[in-house]
Design a protein around this motif. Sequence first.
Motif, PDB file in Angstrom:
ATOM      1  N   ALA A   1       0.833  -1.209   0.000  1.00 62.41           N
ATOM      2  CA  ALA A   1       0.000   0.000   0.000  1.00 62.41           C
ATOM      3  C   ALA A   1       0.864   1.254   0.000  1.00 62.41           C
ATOM      4  CB  ALA A   1      -0.927  -0.011   1.216  1.00 62.41           C
ATOM      5  N   ASP A   2       1.872   1.277   0.853  1.00 63.97           N
ATOM      6  CA  ASP A   2       2.729   2.461   0.915  1.00 63.97           C
ATOM      7  C   ASP A   2       3.513   2.651  -0.382  1.00 63.97           C
ATOM      8  OD1 ASP A   2       1.724   2.951   3.422  1.00 63.97           O
ATOM      9  OD2 ASP A   2       3.611   2.671   4.490  1.00 63.97           O
ATOM     10  N   ALA A   3       3.879   1.557  -1.052  1.00 63.96           N
ATOM     11  CA  ALA A   3       4.549   1.677  -2.356  1.00 63.96           C
ATOM     12  C   ALA A   3       3.623   2.341  -3.359  1.00 63.96           C
ATOM     13  CB  ALA A   3       4.984   0.305  -2.868  1.00 63.96           C
ATOM     14  N   ARG A   4       2.365   1.968  -3.338  1.00 67.20           N
ATOM     15  CA  ARG A   4       1.394   2.583  -4.253  1.00 67.20           C
ATOM     16  C   ARG A   4       1.217   4.072  -3.936  1.00 67.20           C
ATOM     17  NH1 ARG A   4       0.467  -2.605  -4.428  1.00 67.20           N
ATOM     18  NH2 ARG A   4      -0.610  -3.570  -6.179  1.00 67.20           N
ATOM     19  N   ILE A   5       1.122   4.381  -2.661  1.00 70.23           N
ATOM     20  CA  ILE A   5       0.979   5.782  -2.247  1.00 70.23           C
ATOM     21  C   ILE A   5       2.214   6.581  -2.666  1.00 70.23           C
ATOM     22  CG2 ILE A   5       0.869   7.305  -0.229  1.00 70.23           C
ATOM     23  CD1 ILE A   5      -0.917   5.020   1.056  1.00 70.23           C
ATOM     24  N   ALA A   6       3.399   5.993  -2.515  1.00 67.84           N
ATOM     25  CA  ALA A   6       4.643   6.668  -2.904  1.00 67.84           C
ATOM     26  C   ALA A   6       4.682   6.955  -4.398  1.00 67.84           C
ATOM     27  CB  ALA A   6       5.850   5.818  -2.509  1.00 67.84           C
TER      28      ALA A   6
ATOM     29  N   PHE B   1      12.014   8.257  -1.375  1.00 68.45           N
ATOM     30  CA  PHE B   1      12.859   7.752  -0.291  1.00 68.45           C
ATOM     31  C   PHE B   1      12.208   8.021   1.065  1.00 68.45           C
ATOM     32  CE2 PHE B   1      16.365   7.940   2.781  1.00 68.45           C
ATOM     33  CZ  PHE B   1      16.821   6.634   2.658  1.00 68.45           C
ATOM     34  N   GLU B   2      11.637   9.214   1.239  1.00 66.05           N
ATOM     35  CA  GLU B   2      10.935   9.503   2.495  1.00 66.05           C
ATOM     36  C   GLU B   2       9.744   8.568   2.684  1.00 66.05           C
ATOM     37  OE1 GLU B   2      11.060  14.025   3.800  1.00 66.05           O
ATOM     38  OE2 GLU B   2      10.558  13.816   1.668  1.00 66.05           O
TER      39      GLU B   2
ATOM     40  N   GLU C   1      14.787   9.287  -9.315  1.00 65.73           N
ATOM     41  CA  GLU C   1      13.453   8.731  -9.061  1.00 65.73           C
ATOM     42  C   GLU C   1      13.185   8.615  -7.555  1.00 65.73           C
ATOM     43  OE1 GLU C   1      12.731   5.927 -12.926  1.00 65.73           O
ATOM     44  OE2 GLU C   1      14.278   5.296 -11.488  1.00 65.73           O
ATOM     45  N   LEU C   2      14.224   8.311  -6.773  1.00 67.27           N
ATOM     46  CA  LEU C   2      14.067   8.238  -5.316  1.00 67.27           C
ATOM     47  C   LEU C   2      13.805   9.607  -4.708  1.00 67.27           C
ATOM     48  CD1 LEU C   2      16.861   5.669  -4.451  1.00 67.27           C
ATOM     49  CD2 LEU C   2      14.402   5.350  -4.101  1.00 67.27           C
ATOM     50  N   GLN C   3      14.328  10.652  -5.361  1.00 67.29           N
ATOM     51  CA  GLN C   3      14.145  12.002  -4.846  1.00 67.29           C
ATOM     52  C   GLN C   3      12.871  12.676  -5.359  1.00 67.29           C
ATOM     53  OE1 GLN C   3      15.818  13.348  -2.419  1.00 67.29           O
ATOM     54  NE2 GLN C   3      17.100  11.527  -2.293  1.00 67.29           N
ATOM     55  N   LYS C   4      12.201  12.033  -6.316  1.00 68.11           N
ATOM     56  CA  LYS C   4      10.972  12.603  -6.866  1.00 68.11           C
ATOM     57  C   LYS C   4       9.897  12.670  -5.782  1.00 68.11           C
ATOM     58  CE  LYS C   4       7.737  12.367 -10.631  1.00 68.11           C
ATOM     59  NZ  LYS C   4       7.234  11.678 -11.782  1.00 68.11           N
TER      60      LYS C   4
END
Length: 156
Positions: A55-60, A121-122, A105-108
């Motif tokens: 779920a959190d991956a989808r939200i991210a 990342f956050e 992409e991690l900083q997007k």
Amino acid sequence: MQAYCEQVFHQLELIVTSTDELISSIEESDWNVRPTDGKFSIGELIGHIALICAADARIANGASEAEMNEFYSFRTPHSKQQALIELARSFEELKNSYLLLDESELQKIHTAYWGVSYSRFEWLLETLVHLTHHRGQLHSLMVHCLGTDPAIALFE
């Protein structure tokens, strides 16, 4: 940055493993125990925990509220076995989606449907905290409501 993600995933893996052990030690007959009105029952909490990583991956990645509601309606587990399968599956989904990302992409930054904005990342760090929080809740419910000490190490 990927080295940092790998370190976060090491910690997530420890939490997923100990959460799996906690869930495995609970009888399904205890899933309907609801210590506080208006809060999760033990089974509902387990169902929530099982899906946190996915779920959190989808939200991210910017999933909408409607997309998240659909996700929960199809993936929420209703048995111990389903929860254990979803917990492992959810963790693998998160890991596979993050380990492919480069630094940009991690900083997007993505904004959740309720208005909070974090970099990917956050969001990964938030997932670590979220899962740790609910694992602690589950452990406390087992000790204080079910009267059982699972004797499972929660940290290395």
